[in-house]
Motif scaffolding. Structure first.
Motif, PDB file in Angstrom:
ATOM      1  N   THR A 273     -13.934  -5.132 -52.631  1.00  0.00           N
ATOM      2  CA  THR A 273     -13.335  -5.390 -51.310  1.00  0.00           C
ATOM      3  C   THR A 273     -12.540  -4.770 -51.351  1.00  0.00           C
ATOM      4  OG1 THR A 273     -14.654  -6.929 -50.423  1.00  0.00           O
ATOM      5  CG2 THR A 273     -12.928  -6.367 -49.419  1.00  0.00           C
ATOM      6  N   PRO A 274     -11.785  -3.546 -50.428  1.00  0.00           N
ATOM      7  CA  PRO A 274     -10.547  -3.830 -50.722  1.00  0.00           C
ATOM      8  C   PRO A 274      -9.325  -4.826 -50.003  1.00  0.00           C
ATOM      9  CG  PRO A 274     -11.341  -2.563 -48.868  1.00  0.00           C
ATOM     10  CD  PRO A 274     -12.202  -3.157 -49.732  1.00  0.00           C
ATOM     11  N   ALA A 275      -7.952  -4.612 -50.354  1.00  0.00           N
ATOM     12  CA  ALA A 275      -7.502  -5.865 -49.810  1.00  0.00           C
ATOM     13  C   ALA A 275      -7.031  -5.260 -48.780  1.00  0.00           C
ATOM     14  CB  ALA A 275      -5.610  -5.685 -50.874  1.00  0.00           C
ATOM     15  N   ALA A 276      -6.561  -6.147 -48.102  1.00  0.00           N
ATOM     16  CA  ALA A 276      -7.165  -6.095 -46.612  1.00  0.00           C
ATOM     17  C   ALA A 276      -5.556  -7.047 -45.820  1.00  0.00           C
ATOM     18  CB  ALA A 276      -8.187  -6.534 -45.647  1.00  0.00           C
ATOM     19  N   TYR A 277      -5.197  -6.436 -45.361  1.00  0.00           N
ATOM     20  CA  TYR A 277      -3.750  -7.369 -44.637  1.00  0.00           C
ATOM     21  C   TYR A 277      -4.058  -6.821 -42.899  1.00  0.00           C
ATOM     22  CZ  TYR A 277      -1.295  -2.652 -44.730  1.00  0.00           C
ATOM     23  OH  TYR A 277      -1.500  -1.542 -44.102  1.00  0.00           O
ATOM     24  N   ALA A 278      -3.642  -7.947 -42.084  1.00  0.00           N
ATOM     25  CA  ALA A 278      -2.935  -8.089 -41.255  1.00  0.00           C
ATOM     26  C   ALA A 278      -2.418  -8.297 -40.547  1.00  0.00           C
ATOM     27  CB  ALA A 278      -4.429  -8.774 -39.783  1.00  0.00           C
ATOM     28  N   THR A 279      -0.914  -7.679 -39.463  1.00  0.00           N
ATOM     29  CA  THR A 279      -0.279  -8.302 -38.958  1.00  0.00           C
ATOM     30  C   THR A 279       0.027  -8.419 -37.474  1.00  0.00           C
ATOM     31  OG1 THR A 279       0.523  -5.876 -38.306  1.00  0.00           O
ATOM     32  CG2 THR A 279       1.575  -6.869 -40.424  1.00  0.00           C
ATOM     33  N   VAL A 280       0.617  -9.668 -36.928  1.00  0.00           N
ATOM     34  CA  VAL A 280       0.546 -10.249 -35.784  1.00  0.00           C
ATOM     35  C   VAL A 280       1.388 -10.010 -34.996  1.00  0.00           C
ATOM     36  CG1 VAL A 280      -1.379 -11.809 -36.701  1.00  0.00           C
ATOM     37  CG2 VAL A 280       0.810 -12.467 -36.258  1.00  0.00           C
ATOM     38  N   THR A 281       1.843 -10.077 -33.816  1.00  0.00           N
ATOM     39  CA  THR A 281       3.097 -10.263 -33.159  1.00  0.00           C
ATOM     40  C   THR A 281       3.021 -11.112 -31.897  1.00  0.00           C
ATOM     41  OG1 THR A 281       3.842  -7.540 -33.356  1.00  0.00           O
ATOM     42  CG2 THR A 281       4.329  -8.395 -31.449  1.00  0.00           C
ATOM     43  N   ALA A 282       3.312 -12.061 -31.350  1.00  0.00           N
ATOM     44  CA  ALA A 282       3.168 -12.309 -30.009  1.00  0.00           C
ATOM     45  C   ALA A 282       3.737 -12.212 -28.661  1.00  0.00           C
ATOM     46  CB  ALA A 282       4.056 -14.213 -30.282  1.00  0.00           C
ATOM     47  N   TYR A 283       3.139 -12.293 -28.071  1.00  0.00           N
ATOM     48  CA  TYR A 283       3.354 -11.875 -26.315  1.00  0.00           C
ATOM     49  C   TYR A 283       3.067 -12.787 -25.777  1.00  0.00           C
ATOM     50  CZ  TYR A 283       3.810  -6.818 -27.958  1.00  0.00           C
ATOM     51  OH  TYR A 283       4.028  -6.082 -29.215  1.00  0.00           O
TER      52      TYR A 283
ATOM     53  N   THR B 180      -1.433 -12.400 -28.846  1.00  0.00           N
ATOM     54  CA  THR B 180      -0.924 -11.662 -29.625  1.00  0.00           C
ATOM     55  C   THR B 180      -1.458 -11.189 -29.942  1.00  0.00           C
ATOM     56  OG1 THR B 180      -0.335 -14.791 -30.349  1.00  0.00           O
ATOM     57  CG2 THR B 180      -0.613 -12.292 -32.398  1.00  0.00           C
ATOM     58  N   LEU B 181      -1.059 -10.149 -30.349  1.00  0.00           N
ATOM     59  CA  LEU B 181      -1.489  -8.692 -30.746  1.00  0.00           C
ATOM     60  C   LEU B 181      -1.800  -9.007 -32.595  1.00  0.00           C
ATOM     61  CD1 LEU B 181      -2.636  -5.906 -30.114  1.00  0.00           C
ATOM     62  CD2 LEU B 181      -0.084  -5.395 -30.599  1.00  0.00           C
ATOM     63  N   CYS B 182      -2.762  -8.460 -32.596  1.00  0.00           N
ATOM     64  CA  CYS B 182      -3.433  -8.496 -34.013  1.00  0.00           C
ATOM     65  C   CYS B 182      -3.851  -7.206 -34.678  1.00  0.00           C
ATOM     66  CB  CYS B 182      -4.654  -9.699 -34.298  1.00  0.00           C
ATOM     67  SG  CYS B 182      -5.019  -9.913 -35.561  1.00  0.00           S
TER      68      CYS B 182
ATOM     69  N   GLY C 278      -7.605  -0.577 -39.693  1.00  0.00           N
ATOM     70  CA  GLY C 278      -7.332   0.482 -38.651  1.00  0.00           C
ATOM     71  C   GLY C 278      -7.582   0.024 -36.874  1.00  0.00           C
ATOM     72  N   ILE C 279      -7.522  -1.816 -36.561  1.00  0.00           N
ATOM     73  CA  ILE C 279      -8.127  -1.864 -35.299  1.00  0.00           C
ATOM     74  C   ILE C 279      -6.842  -2.636 -35.360  1.00  0.00           C
ATOM     75  CG2 ILE C 279     -10.568  -1.001 -35.919  1.00  0.00           C
ATOM     76  CD1 ILE C 279     -11.030  -4.387 -35.531  1.00  0.00           C
ATOM     77  N   GLN C 280      -6.641  -2.731 -34.178  1.00  0.00           N
ATOM     78  CA  GLN C 280      -5.981  -3.988 -33.256  1.00  0.00           C
ATOM     79  C   GLN C 280      -6.677  -4.654 -32.261  1.00  0.00           C
ATOM     80  OE1 GLN C 280      -2.293  -1.460 -32.341  1.00  0.00           O
ATOM     81  NE2 GLN C 280      -2.897  -1.870 -30.179  1.00  0.00           N
ATOM     82  N   PHE C 281      -6.619  -5.833 -32.093  1.00  0.00           N
ATOM     83  CA  PHE C 281      -6.987  -6.641 -30.847  1.00  0.00           C
ATOM     84  C   PHE C 281      -6.334  -8.066 -29.914  1.00  0.00           C
ATOM     85  CE2 PHE C 281      -8.514  -8.053 -34.655  1.00  0.00           C
ATOM     86  CZ  PHE C 281      -8.606  -9.820 -34.224  1.00  0.00           C
TER      87      PHE C 281
ATOM     88  N   ILE D 150      -5.330 -16.316 -40.822  1.00  0.00           N
ATOM     89  CA  ILE D 150      -5.030 -14.833 -41.350  1.00  0.00           C
ATOM     90  C   ILE D 150      -5.315 -15.442 -43.378  1.00  0.00           C
ATOM     91  CG2 ILE D 150      -4.151 -12.685 -42.197  1.00  0.00           C
ATOM     92  CD1 ILE D 150      -4.208 -12.685 -39.417  1.00  0.00           C
ATOM     93  N   SER D 151      -6.890 -14.985 -44.260  1.00  0.00           N
ATOM     94  CA  SER D 151      -7.063 -15.445 -45.147  1.00  0.00           C
ATOM     95  C   SER D 151      -6.202 -14.239 -45.716  1.00  0.00           C
ATOM     96  CB  SER D 151      -8.856 -15.141 -44.610  1.00  0.00           C
ATOM     97  OG  SER D 151      -8.215 -13.363 -45.335  1.00  0.00           O
TER      98      SER D 151
END
Length: 187
Positions: free
Chosen positions: A27-37, A41-43, A49-52, A62-63
């Protein structure tokens, strides 16, 4: 109550471990960023290439590989949703083949743990311009009525989403999360 939730979360780890045993390599390296509102929270699940949006009051973990997991517990009821990218070797498969492989891996463990598991029909859908396939299921898990779904999004990378809900009324928030999935806007 917490014990049941933790056991269920541990089962999800096993399910995703089974999914990792698909007939493909790494599996390729995956990463996520989060921003609190204020509203949550926007992940941004960058590798996919997705956000939610994660509503306030929900847990977002986040693992170490950067894959997000959402959860919420209210009394004995819980909701857990795990995201993962299919291995690179699966990217060249058709969406139907990707879904079949992901479904086989994710459900092989669930079928052992659920009593009276009933599978819904596989449906094609489009989510904010992203094509996908999904299949709902129901059954008893640890003695409780449980519903769930396997979702495969054909985003920048093929993303599998495993959802498991034990009773409770998480419909509004879970719909908010699912409806908010879209391509990352600021790329």
């Amino acid at each position: 109550m917490n014990r049941r939730f933790l056991l269920s979360a541990a089962k999800l780890v096993l399910i995703f471990a089974a999914c990792a045993q698909l007939p493909v390599l790494a599996t390729p390296a995956a990463y996520a960023t989060v921003t609190a509102y204020q509203q949550g929270t926007l992940c941004k699940y960058e590798a996919a290439g997705i956000q939610f949006m994660v509503p306030s009051g929900w847990e977002l973990a986040i693992s170490k590989d950067g894959d997000p997991t959402l959860s919420r517990q209210a009394g004995a009821s819980y909701y857990v949703s795990s995201f993962g990218i299919l291995p690179r070797e699966a990217w060249s498969l058709t969406p139907e083949q990707q879904f079949s492989a992901a479904q086989e891996g994710a459900l092989s463990s669930a079928k052992k743990d659920f009593k009276g598991m009933q599978m819904g029909k596989v449906e094609d859908f489009t989510q904010n311009g992203i094509r996908g396939r999904r299949q709902a299921f129901t059954g008893k898990f640890l003695g409780a009525d449980t519903v769930g779904a396997i979702i495969l999004l054909s985003a920048e990378r093929p993303v599998i989403i495993y959802i498991q809900v034990n009773a409770g009324d998480f419909a509004k928030d879970s719909r908010t999360i699912l409806d908010s999935i879209k391509k990352i806007e600021d790329r």
